[in-house]
Design an enzyme around this catalytic site. Structure first.
Site, short mmCIF file in Angstrom:
data_model
loop_
_atom_site.label_atom_id
_atom_site.label_comp_id
_atom_site.label_asym_id
_atom_site.label_seq_id
_atom_site.Cartn_x
_atom_site.Cartn_y
_atom_site.Cartn_z
N ARG A 244 0.87 -1.17 0.00
CA ARG A 244 0.00 0.00 0.00
C ARG A 244 0.91 1.23 0.00
NH1 ARG A 244 -3.37 -2.68 -1.59
NH2 ARG A 244 -5.42 -3.21 -0.75
N GLU A 273 -4.10 7.33 -4.57
CA GLU A 273 -4.33 6.95 -5.97
C GLU A 273 -5.64 7.54 -6.49
OE1 GLU A 273 -4.21 2.68 -5.89
OE2 GLU A 273 -2.23 2.70 -4.94
N HIS A 291 -1.28 0.52 -10.00
CA HIS A 291 -1.89 -0.48 -9.11
C HIS A 291 -2.48 -1.63 -9.93
CE1 HIS A 291 -3.93 -1.01 -4.92
NE2 HIS A 291 -3.54 -2.14 -5.42
#
Lengths: 326, 366
Positions: A244, A273, A291
């Site tokens: 993360r 994000e 991601h």
């Protein structure tokens, strides 16, 4: 809304708070009645109150919606939060435990893809694959002769932060490249005697040439990679993050990259994000990714199967397949 | 990077060093200066082999460490690349009396014309493992020794093969561009396909091919291969020709040497057999692939993607390839790491020194 059908047992109701892929929906709907708050014109509180007593399970999709105490309080019959992600930092685990709500996650369905991606980013960082591709596409190969050399993967000391499912998959792959494996984890893992254990990340960083972050984001691991750790890793050090964004102090990471405190990074995750610090866009020694470690059809199918298996087990009173321990 | 220990013991003993010193006064003087300035890879003072005035032709700028090692030993370097192309044969003829060695590479041929222009040429020490750029037959006829750099670069090339395969399948450079161009803020996510478990087909199961197999096994990839002979690995599936191999592979990796038989070994038929979900990785030589056919197949979607470190006309890469987003292109960097370049340089120097001392060459091919 359809009420009684010819089936004597109505399908259990499962709550969704986000849009769902059509393929997920059609896989779930034969056995489960999906209640999607996004498809209702009612405000969320009213929607939840209308269905409060029949909702026993909820599925989280994109892990950006918080499952917190106030939401749980509106669902007194809830017994299961079924996350379709590996990370569960969007779920208040304490609040779930206190209310007797079980939580399941993606188990090991994402482990191979995430580990693959971490290794891909690591090789890219050391051998400058993305940078080389850009160099060739910009027409520089015929013009410049001195293209910077990369660094050999074999013999590197890799420090894995979090030797769980994903971390152990990363370790197994990198061993085949001749890397030596060390790790930091909450406790020593007796199943991996050949990996060197460090009880704190600073010592791990001092010893290693690169760090691969594969741990969960919790209160303890937030900013586990800070300036001290990056200084300890050193000017040739590389950080790969597939966990993360908030595992790293992001503004500090940008500074350390700018100042040459560390050598480079491969980042698939960021704090906010899809916002990415724009200073990173100017850097050649960083690989930036959206991601995508688990956005493969294989992972999606794997986690969908697991969500259904967990729901089936829950409603049958059987043991859950991928419970998160809290 | 710290200096590494010299991998081979080629340092002369004391008496040989003294003999070379007494040959001439100027030699003594220049050598003693060099002796005082000598650094050794292990950090302690050692003696350098006197290669004073060994004339070496360099056809492309050298890895700086290699150049340094040659100059420290008193070699005389003749830089062909400093001459304009149309003056190169002349340059060779003008210096032909002095040039006794050539440092080979993967870009400039040591062909019959060059060999003919250098009557004193005795050894070609290539900074590569592949020798397709050297006219080996001519060297054999002329009694010219040829050495290469096997083994030291095996792992690096294998690493890049896997790195390229990952970059193509998971679209890593594409992701990077997507983020840097602010595409992520505006666009949706991209689905890419899982790497683990894909069938890997290795064309040429030699040193590099085996090293690739060992790596991808850790990703649970089943290994298929085609080689000149069946190898004793029962868990790797042998195929008797490249077409069958391609039909049974999701990722086809070229890792054989370039010979007359393997030129265009990956042709249209093999590309079609690999199919629209298959990807091709080339860390061999550009000429292994019918490049024009590959480009057509990529554009038409008859093949899924490609990762290429080598091209038919390096350093020129076809425009059409540059325009595709399902390819990853690298500028022949298979062995280009600091660590391996040093090991390769040490081998080149070691071979030249052995030749100067009339000792067995370290890694001779001819």
């Amino acid at each position: 809304m359809s009420t009684a059908t010819t089936n004597s047992i109505a399908k259990p109701q499962v709550l969704l708070l986000q849009p769902i892929f059509p393929s997920f929906e059609s896989a779930l709907s034969p056995k489960y009645s999906l209640l999607n708050s996004r498809e209702s014109s009612l405000p969320l509180t009213s929607f939840l109150s209308a269905h409060a007593h029949s909702i026993k399970a909820l599925i989280t999709l994109d892990p950006i919606i918080s499952i917190d105490a106030s939401l749980l309080d509106q669902l007194p019959s809830l017994g299961l939060v079924c996350a379709s992600s590996a990370g569960v930092n969007h779920i208040d685990l304490d609040a779930c435990r206190q209310r007797g709500v079980a939580v399941t996650n993606a188990g090991d369905r994402f482990s191979a893809d995430t580990a693959d991606y971490a290794v891909g980013l690591l090789i890219d960082a050391l051998r400058k694959v993305t940078m080389a591709d850009r160099y060739v596409r910009n027409g520089l190969w015929p013009i410049e002769v001195n293209y910077p050399l990369g660094s050999k993967v074999g013999g590197k000391r890799v420090g894995i932060v979090g030797l769980g499912n994903i971390g152990s998959h990363v370790a197994k792959r990198l061993e085949a490249f001749g890397c030596s494996i060390s790790y930091f984890s909450r406790s020593l893992k007796p199943n991996y005697p050949s990996y060197k254990y460090f009880s704190n990340v600073l010592e791990l960083a001092k010893y290693c040439d690169m760090l691969v972050l594969t741990c969960a984001l919790t209160a303890e691991t937030r900013h586990i990679i800070n300036r001290d750790v990056m200084s300890a890793l050193g000017k040739d050090g590389v950080i790969i993050n597939v966990g993360r964004g908030a595992l790293i102090d992001e503004p500090e990471l940008v500074r350390c990259l700018k100042e040459g405190v560390i050598g480079g990074a491969g980042l698939d995750v960021f704090v906010n994000e899809p916002e990415v610090p724009t200073e990173l866009f100017q850097m050649e020694n960083v690989i930036l990714s959206d991601h995508r470690a688990v956005t493969t059809p294989e992972s999606f199918q794997g986690v969908l199967d697991l969500v259904i298996e967990n729901l089936d087990a829950f409603f049958a009173g059987k043991p859950l397949l991928s419970p998160v321990s809290y | 990077m710290s200096d590494r220990d010299f991998p081979y013991s080629i340092w002369p003993t004391g008496p040989q060093f003294l003999i070379s010193l007494t040959n001439s006064k100027s030699l003594f003087l220049s050598f003693s200066i060099r002796y005082l300035n000598t650094f050794s890879c292990s950090g302690s003072v050692s003696q350098s082999v006197c290669m004073d005035s060994l004339g070496i032709l360099i056809t492309r700028p050298l890895f700086p460490y290699l150049e340094q090692q040659l100059l420290r030993r008193g070699c005389c370097l003749f830089r062909l690349y400093d001459s304009p192309e149309d003056r190169r044969i002349q340059f060779l003829r003008e210096n032909s009396g002095s040039i006794r060695a050539v440092i080979g590479n993967t870009f400039v041929e040591v062909d019959a014309a060059m060999i003919d222009a250098l009557p004193e040429l005795k050894i070609v020490a290539s900074f590569s493992v592949g020798l397709d750029m050297v006219d080996l037959q001519k060297c054999e006829e002329r009694g010219i020794r040829v050495t290469n750099t096997p083994d030291v670069l095996t792992d690096d090339v294998a690493d890049l093969a896997v790195g390229l395969a990952m970059a193509v399948l998971r679209r890593i450079p594409s992701a990077d561009l997507f983020v840097r161009s602010n595409g992520w803020k505006n666009g949706d996510f991209t689905l890419t396909t899982k790497f683990s478990g894909k069938r890997v087909g290795i064309l040429g199961l030699g040193r590099i091919g085996l090293s690739i197999a060992k790596r991808v096994e850790s990703f649970n990839c089943p290994i298929h291969y085609h080689s000149r002979s069946i190898k004793p690995f029962s868990n790797y599936t042998y195929h008797s020709n490249p077409l069958l191999l391609a039909s049974n592979s999701d990722i086809l990796i070229i890792s054989c040497s370039l010979t007359a038989q393997t030129r265009h070994i990956v042709n249209r038929a093999v590309i079609d057999a690999l199919g629209p979900h298959g990807i091709l990785i080339n860390i061999g030589r550009g000429a292994h692939v019918d490049e024009a056919e590959l480009v057509k197949a990529l554009r038409e979607g008859r093949i899924g993607g490609a990762g290429l470190d080598v091209f038919e006309d390096e350093p020129n890469v076809r425009e059409e390839l540059v325009g595709l987003d399902n390819v990853v292109l690298t500028p022949h960097v298979g062995s280009d790491t600091v660590e391996t370049s040093r090991e390769m340089a040490d081998l080149v120097v070691g071979n030249l020194e052995a030749w100067v001392l009339n000792e067995p060459l370290l890694t001779p091919v001819v």
